[in-house]
Write a protein that holds these residues in place. Structure first.
Motif, mmCIF file in Angstrom:
data_model
loop_
_atom_site.group_PDB
_atom_site.id
_atom_site.type_symbol
_atom_site.label_atom_id
_atom_site.label_comp_id
_atom_site.label_asym_id
_atom_site.label_seq_id
_atom_site.Cartn_x
_atom_site.Cartn_y
_atom_site.Cartn_z
ATOM 1 N N MET A 1 0.845 -1.181 0.000
ATOM 2 C CA MET A 1 0.000 0.000 0.000
ATOM 3 C C MET A 1 0.890 1.243 0.000
ATOM 4 S SD MET A 1 -2.840 1.141 2.865
ATOM 5 C CE MET A 1 -3.450 -0.499 3.033
ATOM 6 N N THR A 2 0.648 2.168 -0.913
ATOM 7 C CA THR A 2 1.480 3.370 -1.020
ATOM 8 C C THR A 2 0.971 4.518 -0.166
ATOM 9 O OG1 THR A 2 0.182 4.101 -2.918
ATOM 10 C CG2 THR A 2 2.209 2.860 -3.389
ATOM 11 N N THR A 3 -0.135 4.302 0.474
ATOM 12 C CA THR A 3 -0.749 5.367 1.255
ATOM 13 C C THR A 3 0.100 5.727 2.487
ATOM 14 O OG1 THR A 3 -2.739 6.036 2.412
ATOM 15 C CG2 THR A 3 -2.200 3.727 2.497
ATOM 16 N N THR A 4 -0.022 7.006 2.924
ATOM 17 C CA THR A 4 0.782 7.461 4.059
ATOM 18 C C THR A 4 0.201 7.009 5.395
ATOM 19 O OG1 THR A 4 -0.423 9.548 4.063
ATOM 20 C CG2 THR A 4 1.674 9.503 2.883
ATOM 21 N N VAL A 5 -1.036 6.541 5.401
ATOM 22 C CA VAL A 5 -1.637 6.055 6.641
ATOM 23 C C VAL A 5 -1.990 4.580 6.454
ATOM 24 C CG1 VAL A 5 -3.991 6.757 6.033
ATOM 25 C CG2 VAL A 5 -3.376 6.492 8.415
ATOM 26 N N ARG B 1 -12.763 8.174 17.539
ATOM 27 C CA ARG B 1 -13.315 8.947 16.405
ATOM 28 C C ARG B 1 -12.277 9.906 15.832
ATOM 29 N NH1 ARG B 1 -17.942 10.057 19.979
ATOM 30 N NH2 ARG B 1 -19.280 8.246 19.817
ATOM 31 N N ASN B 2 -11.432 10.466 16.702
ATOM 32 C CA ASN B 2 -10.375 11.357 16.221
ATOM 33 C C ASN B 2 -9.377 10.597 15.350
ATOM 34 O OD1 ASN B 2 -11.454 13.627 17.415
ATOM 35 N ND2 ASN B 2 -10.194 13.473 19.258
ATOM 36 N N VAL B 3 -9.068 9.372 15.745
ATOM 37 C CA VAL B 3 -8.159 8.540 14.943
ATOM 38 C C VAL B 3 -8.808 8.258 13.583
ATOM 39 C CG1 VAL B 3 -7.028 6.288 14.757
ATOM 40 C CG2 VAL B 3 -7.017 7.502 16.942
ATOM 41 N N ARG B 4 -10.120 7.944 13.598
ATOM 42 C CA ARG B 4 -10.841 7.690 12.345
ATOM 43 C C ARG B 4 -10.782 8.929 11.451
ATOM 44 N NH1 ARG B 4 -17.082 7.432 12.621
ATOM 45 N NH2 ARG B 4 -16.658 9.620 12.930
ATOM 46 N N ARG B 5 -11.064 10.098 12.030
ATOM 47 C CA ARG B 5 -11.043 11.337 11.237
ATOM 48 C C ARG B 5 -9.666 11.554 10.612
ATOM 49 N NH1 ARG B 5 -11.542 15.475 14.937
ATOM 50 N NH2 ARG B 5 -9.294 15.588 14.796
ATOM 51 N N ASP B 6 -8.611 11.342 11.398
ATOM 52 C CA ASP B 6 -7.239 11.446 10.877
ATOM 53 C C ASP B 6 -7.052 10.533 9.674
ATOM 54 O OD1 ASP B 6 -6.210 13.277 12.614
ATOM 55 O OD2 ASP B 6 -4.761 11.909 13.545
ATOM 56 N N ASP C 1 -8.973 11.736 6.616
ATOM 57 C CA ASP C 1 -8.316 12.913 6.039
ATOM 58 C C ASP C 1 -7.090 12.504 5.226
ATOM 59 O OD1 ASP C 1 -10.229 14.458 7.262
ATOM 60 O OD2 ASP C 1 -8.899 15.265 8.834
ATOM 61 N N HIS C 2 -6.302 11.567 5.764
ATOM 62 C CA HIS C 2 -5.118 11.086 5.042
ATOM 63 C C HIS C 2 -5.516 10.430 3.726
ATOM 64 C CE1 HIS C 2 -2.650 12.151 8.354
ATOM 65 N NE2 HIS C 2 -1.683 11.291 8.143
ATOM 66 N N LEU C 3 -6.574 9.640 3.765
ATOM 67 C CA LEU C 3 -7.010 8.948 2.551
ATOM 68 C C LEU C 3 -7.437 9.947 1.472
ATOM 69 C CD1 LEU C 3 -9.013 5.973 4.095
ATOM 70 C CD2 LEU C 3 -6.779 5.874 2.963
ATOM 71 N N LYS C 4 -8.171 10.979 1.869
ATOM 72 C CA LYS C 4 -8.602 12.007 0.908
ATOM 73 C C LYS C 4 -7.395 12.746 0.341
ATOM 74 C CE LYS C 4 -13.169 12.556 2.844
ATOM 75 N NZ LYS C 4 -13.833 13.024 4.037
ATOM 76 N N ASP D 1 -11.585 4.427 -6.004
ATOM 77 C CA ASP D 1 -12.079 3.118 -5.545
ATOM 78 C C ASP D 1 -11.283 2.625 -4.338
ATOM 79 O OD1 ASP D 1 -13.956 3.134 -7.519
ATOM 80 O OD2 ASP D 1 -12.900 1.742 -8.855
ATOM 81 N N GLU D 2 -9.957 2.782 -4.408
ATOM 82 C CA GLU D 2 -9.085 2.368 -3.310
ATOM 83 C C GLU D 2 -9.415 3.173 -2.053
ATOM 84 O OE1 GLU D 2 -5.575 0.286 -1.684
ATOM 85 O OE2 GLU D 2 -7.144 -0.124 -3.122
ATOM 86 N N ARG D 3 -9.624 4.488 -2.226
ATOM 87 C CA ARG D 3 -9.975 5.342 -1.082
ATOM 88 C C ARG D 3 -11.274 4.862 -0.444
ATOM 89 N NH1 ARG D 3 -13.711 9.125 -0.438
ATOM 90 N NH2 ARG D 3 -14.006 9.456 -2.659
ATOM 91 N N LYS D 4 -12.273 4.593 -1.266
ATOM 92 C CA LYS D 4 -13.569 4.150 -0.737
ATOM 93 C C LYS D 4 -13.436 2.813 -0.012
ATOM 94 C CE LYS D 4 -16.585 6.695 -3.812
ATOM 95 N NZ LYS D 4 -17.509 6.654 -4.940
ATOM 96 N N ARG D 5 -12.637 1.894 -0.574
ATOM 97 C CA ARG D 5 -12.424 0.590 0.060
ATOM 98 C C ARG D 5 -11.738 0.766 1.417
ATOM 99 N NH1 ARG D 5 -8.701 -2.852 1.069
ATOM 100 N NH2 ARG D 5 -7.041 -1.783 -0.036
ATOM 101 N N LEU D 6 -10.711 1.622 1.439
ATOM 102 C CA LEU D 6 -9.983 1.855 2.686
ATOM 103 C C LEU D 6 -10.846 2.596 3.708
ATOM 104 C CD1 LEU D 6 -6.467 2.737 1.250
ATOM 105 C CD2 LEU D 6 -7.069 0.727 2.594
ATOM 106 N N GLU D 7 -11.691 3.522 3.236
ATOM 107 C CA GLU D 7 -12.590 4.224 4.161
ATOM 108 C C GLU D 7 -13.551 3.237 4.819
ATOM 109 O OE1 GLU D 7 -14.465 7.395 1.955
ATOM 110 O OE2 GLU D 7 -12.853 8.807 2.431
ATOM 111 N N THR D 8 -14.028 2.267 4.045
ATOM 112 C CA THR D 8 -14.919 1.238 4.588
ATOM 113 C C THR D 8 -14.186 0.422 5.650
ATOM 114 O OG1 THR D 8 -16.054 1.131 2.466
ATOM 115 C CG2 THR D 8 -16.407 -0.714 3.964
ATOM 116 N N GLU D 9 -12.926 0.106 5.371
ATOM 117 C CA GLU D 9 -12.093 -0.646 6.324
ATOM 118 C C GLU D 9 -11.906 0.150 7.625
ATOM 119 O OE1 GLU D 9 -7.861 -2.278 5.619
ATOM 120 O OE2 GLU D 9 -8.948 -2.718 3.749
ATOM 121 N N VAL D 10 -11.594 1.443 7.481
ATOM 122 C CA VAL D 10 -11.382 2.308 8.636
ATOM 123 C C VAL D 10 -12.675 2.415 9.451
ATOM 124 C CG1 VAL D 10 -10.917 4.699 9.354
ATOM 125 C CG2 VAL D 10 -9.484 3.630 7.615
#
Length: 186
Positions: A1-5, A130-135, A138-141, A152-161
């Motif tokens: 995963m190349t994402t920063t979070v 909830r603060n961790v979730r918001r963080d 925000d990173h995903l966006k 699509d990857e963002r939406k999948r990861l948001e669902t996971e989070v």
């Protein structure tokens, strides 16, 4: 995963909130003796403030009794004073280098106060989660904006989070309900 979070990092941070709640709940008196009850007690010895467990051994010889074995005889008085002034509602009985702490029955009013406190601790943990979730969201966006991940990857990861958040909040609720039940004696 190349994402920063990473979800592992979010999971670790959410788990930290749950552990902090566990620690807070351990210190609440439920009418039974628990060595964790004395964890917040600070003793003024050797010119500084030290945790009680660094100057004495705390044990539970009986279900409704705590025993504090002070290592240095000269520290018995400061330890007794620290326990009295800690606001735990305990009345120390000194016998040489051993301080006995009988745990009194909780009054109905005190039980309700403690149950309210459990609710406050749980809400603090939920807010932290909830603060961790918001963080994470925000990173995903931000990652999507930088074209590091697709929509699509963002939406999948948001669902996971979100699933991780829901699971963690469920764990917080279960811990607080169990502690409330223990305090209220139901």
């Amino acid at each position: 995963m190349t994402t920063t979070v990473s979800t592992a990092d979010l999971k670790r941070r959410m788990h930290g909130a749950v552990e902090a709640l566990r620690h807070d709940l351990q210190g609440l008196r439920t009418g039974r003796a628990s060595t964790a009850l004395l964890d917040p007690v600070q003793v003024e010895v050797y010119g500084s403030h030290m945790p009680l467990n660094q100057v004495a051994t705390v044990s539970t010889p009986e279900a409704r009794m705590l025993s504090v074995q002070v290592w240095d005889r000269s520290n018995v008085q400061p330890v007794e004073k620290a326990i009295r002034s800690a606001g735990l509602g305990l009345n120390p009985i000194t016998d040489g280098q051993v301080i006995r702490l009988p745990i009194p029955e909780l009054t109905e009013e005190r039980r309700k106060e403690l149950a309210k406190l459990v609710g406050q601790y749980a809400e603090k943990a939920r807010i932290a989660v909830r603060n961790v979730r918001r963080d994470g969201m925000d990173h995903l966006k931000a990652d999507e904006k930088k074209h590091e991940i697709s929509e699509d990857e963002r939406k999948r990861l948001e669902t996971e989070v979100q699933k991780l958040t829901d699971d963690t909040i469920r764990e917080v609720d279960e811990l607080s309900q169990a502690k409330e039940k223990e305090i209220l004696g139901k």
